[in-house]
Scaffold this motif. Structure first.
Motif, mmCIF file in Angstrom:
data_model
loop_
_atom_site.group_PDB
_atom_site.id
_atom_site.type_symbol
_atom_site.label_atom_id
_atom_site.label_comp_id
_atom_site.label_asym_id
_atom_site.label_seq_id
_atom_site.Cartn_x
_atom_site.Cartn_y
_atom_site.Cartn_z
ATOM 1 N N HIS A 117 -9.017 9.127 3.190
ATOM 2 C CA HIS A 117 -7.722 9.472 2.767
ATOM 3 C C HIS A 117 -7.759 11.531 3.384
ATOM 4 N N TYR A 172 -12.835 3.675 3.828
ATOM 5 C CA TYR A 172 -11.704 4.021 3.671
ATOM 6 C C TYR A 172 -11.423 6.047 4.151
ATOM 7 N N ASP A 203 -0.889 9.484 -4.910
ATOM 8 C CA ASP A 203 -2.610 9.557 -3.743
ATOM 9 C C ASP A 203 -2.994 8.610 -4.619
ATOM 10 N N GLU A 204 -3.198 9.123 -5.744
ATOM 11 C CA GLU A 204 -4.351 8.387 -6.659
ATOM 12 C C GLU A 204 -4.882 7.533 -6.687
ATOM 13 N N LYS A 205 -2.825 6.413 -7.218
ATOM 14 C CA LYS A 205 -2.863 5.260 -6.922
ATOM 15 C C LYS A 205 -3.371 4.770 -5.922
ATOM 16 N N ARG A 206 -2.321 5.167 -4.475
ATOM 17 C CA ARG A 206 -3.484 4.300 -3.073
ATOM 18 C C ARG A 206 -5.181 4.027 -3.088
ATOM 19 N N ILE A 207 -5.408 5.680 -3.969
ATOM 20 C CA ILE A 207 -6.747 5.644 -3.333
ATOM 21 C C ILE A 207 -7.240 4.614 -4.544
ATOM 22 N N LYS A 242 -9.459 -3.295 -4.134
ATOM 23 C CA LYS A 242 -9.789 -4.136 -2.752
ATOM 24 C C LYS A 242 -11.707 -3.997 -1.909
ATOM 25 N N GLU A 267 -5.897 2.081 -4.884
ATOM 26 C CA GLU A 267 -5.857 0.541 -5.669
ATOM 27 C C GLU A 267 -6.815 0.126 -3.713
ATOM 28 N N GLU A 268 -7.514 1.125 -2.698
ATOM 29 C CA GLU A 268 -7.932 0.498 -2.212
ATOM 30 C C GLU A 268 -9.812 0.964 -2.652
#
Length: 158
Positions: free
Chosen positions: A139, A137, A146-150, A156, A152-153
């Protein structure tokens, strides 16, 4: 023809970025010790966060990266900050780390060798690396949320 070449280049570049493997490297820590990637990497995942003292989005992201470090360090995730300041602004690094209350290790990339090797083109750039040293990943940039997306990754791949 230009558009076709551009699309092919973009697709190739994106695919090659996703399958990038990090070779073991040496770097200098804030304490002026030589460390290696293999000594810093996590059991499962490693987060590399490229930043500089002059980069406002970098400084805004670092408390969130500290939160990720605190939350995931006991789950086999290692976080490593990679400071890219040159020799003239290197004196700002320790005070920034102290003022932001950062506890994850910081390594120095004063000549941008690591940044160049990993095709980091903008700051901040965050990479998540798996246990086989593959970048899974990437970013670039940082805005609130953006911290939420990070996270989530990270979830995963855990």
């Amino acid at each position: 023809m230009k558009i076709c070449f551009s699309i092919i280049f973009t697709v190739f570049f994106c695919v090659s970025m996703e399958s990038q493997t990090i070779r073991d490297f040496s770097a200098t820590s804030l304490d002026n010790n030589t460390v290696t990637f293999s000594s810093l990497k996590g059991e499962g995942l490693t987060v590399l966060d490229f930043w500089a003292s002059w980069c406002k989005p970098c400084l805004k992201s670092m408390p969130y990266i500290e939160g990720i470090y605190t939350k995931y360090k006991d789950q086999g995730v290692s976080v490593v900050g990679v400071n890219t300041d040159g020799p003239r602004s290197q004196s700002k690094v320790k005070p920034i780390i102290k003022s932001l209350n950062i506890h994850y290790p910081i390594i120095l990339d004063m000549n941008n060798n690591l940044m160049n090797d990993l095709n980091v083109l903008s700051l901040p750039t965050l990479l998540i690396v798996d246990k086989n040293n593959k970048v899974i990943y990437r970013h670039e940039g940082f805005v609130k949320g953006d911290e939420k997306r990070i996270e989530e990754e990270l979830e995963k791949y855990l």
